[in-house]
Scaffold this motif. Structure first.
Motif, PDB file in Angstrom:
ATOM      1  N   TYR A   1      -0.917   5.012   0.805  1.00 21.73           N
ATOM      2  CA  TYR A   1      -2.230   5.020   0.191  1.00 21.73           C
ATOM      3  C   TYR A   1      -3.114   4.165   0.827  1.00 21.73           C
ATOM      4  CZ  TYR A   1       0.168   7.927  -3.363  1.00 21.73           C
ATOM      5  OH  TYR A   1       0.668   8.725  -4.080  1.00 21.73           O
ATOM      6  N   LYS A   2      -4.356   4.174   0.871  1.00 24.56           N
ATOM      7  CA  LYS A   2      -5.301   3.226   1.181  1.00 24.56           C
ATOM      8  C   LYS A   2      -5.156   2.221   0.146  1.00 24.56           C
ATOM      9  CE  LYS A   2      -8.489   6.449   3.483  1.00 24.56           C
ATOM     10  NZ  LYS A   2      -9.716   7.087   3.759  1.00 24.56           N
TER      11      LYS A   2
ATOM     12  N   ARG B   1      -5.720   1.104  -7.449  1.00 28.36           N
ATOM     13  CA  ARG B   1      -5.827   2.219  -8.574  1.00 28.36           C
ATOM     14  C   ARG B   1      -4.918   2.703  -9.341  1.00 28.36           C
ATOM     15  NH1 ARG B   1     -11.297   2.848  -9.377  1.00 28.36           N
ATOM     16  NH2 ARG B   1     -12.609   2.289  -7.581  1.00 28.36           N
ATOM     17  N   ARG B   2      -3.806   3.267  -8.439  1.00 29.36           N
ATOM     18  CA  ARG B   2      -2.531   3.906  -8.870  1.00 29.36           C
ATOM     19  C   ARG B   2      -1.569   2.950  -9.821  1.00 29.36           C
ATOM     20  NH1 ARG B   2      -1.071   8.855  -6.948  1.00 29.36           N
ATOM     21  NH2 ARG B   2       1.051   8.190  -7.066  1.00 29.36           N
TER      22      ARG B   2
ATOM     23  N   THR C   1       0.645  -1.221  -0.063  1.00 30.60           N
ATOM     24  CA  THR C   1       0.002   0.006  -0.072  1.00 30.60           C
ATOM     25  C   THR C   1       0.667   1.171   0.013  1.00 30.60           C
ATOM     26  OG1 THR C   1      -0.239  -0.066   2.361  1.00 30.60           O
ATOM     27  CG2 THR C   1      -1.978  -0.972   1.052  1.00 30.60           C
TER      28      THR C   1
ATOM     29  N   THR D   1      -6.726   2.879  -3.186  1.00 32.16           N
ATOM     30  CA  THR D   1      -6.296   3.859  -4.101  1.00 32.16           C
ATOM     31  C   THR D   1      -4.727   3.597  -4.598  1.00 32.16           C
ATOM     32  OG1 THR D   1      -7.327   5.529  -2.336  1.00 32.16           O
ATOM     33  CG2 THR D   1      -5.237   6.379  -3.588  1.00 32.16           C
ATOM     34  N   ALA D   2      -4.150   2.552  -3.827  1.00 27.44           N
ATOM     35  CA  ALA D   2      -2.763   2.016  -4.193  1.00 27.44           C
ATOM     36  C   ALA D   2      -3.176   1.053  -5.396  1.00 27.44           C
ATOM     37  CB  ALA D   2      -2.209   1.271  -3.234  1.00 27.44           C
TER      38      ALA D   2
END
Length: 123
Positions: free
Chosen positions: A32-33, A39-40, A29, A36-37
């Motif tokens: 990030y949450k 998705r990135r 991670t 979010t990690a």
């Protein structure tokens, strides 16, 4: 006191068998949450659906996500509703339902008939 046995879902087991044929990406991670990690990582790596992304939060917890045509879903949702994803249907068609789901009929669960009602509805 004895522990109650968890009900086995044939529908989820079928989904697990389908997802076993999908590529897996393992990440941390970082700052990030987990979602979010994931998705990135997908955006930066240009991952093409279908794919599983395992995001490790800490040494005890890992969140699993399914990257499908319509977005990011929890892996558990994708297992239980694999018939809703066209890319997973392609995997089932390529391997064959008889081969992929062999032996699941013997398990005790009543949601198998529910899955057959959907007839692989497409999202």
């Amino acid at each position: 006191m004895s522990k109650k046995r968890k009900r086995v879902s044939r529908r989820r087991l079928a989904g697990q068998r389908v997802l076993a044929h999908v590529g897996v990406h393992n990440i941390e991670t970082g700052e990030y949450k987990p979602v979010t990690a994931a998705r990135r990582y997908i955006a930066e790596s240009g991952i093409v659906p279908p794919a599983l992304v395992n995001v490790r939060r800490n040494e005890h917890t890992t969140d699993r996500f399914f990257w499908g045509e319509k977005g990011l879903f929890s892996a558990q949702y994708a297992e239980e509703n694999h018939f809703l994803f066209p890319s997973l249907r392609e995997i089932v068609d390529r391997i064959g339902e008889e081969n992929l789901f062999a032996g699941l009929e013997a398990l005790a669960s009543d949601d198998w008939e529910e899955m057959e009602e959907y007839e692989y509805a497409f999202v």
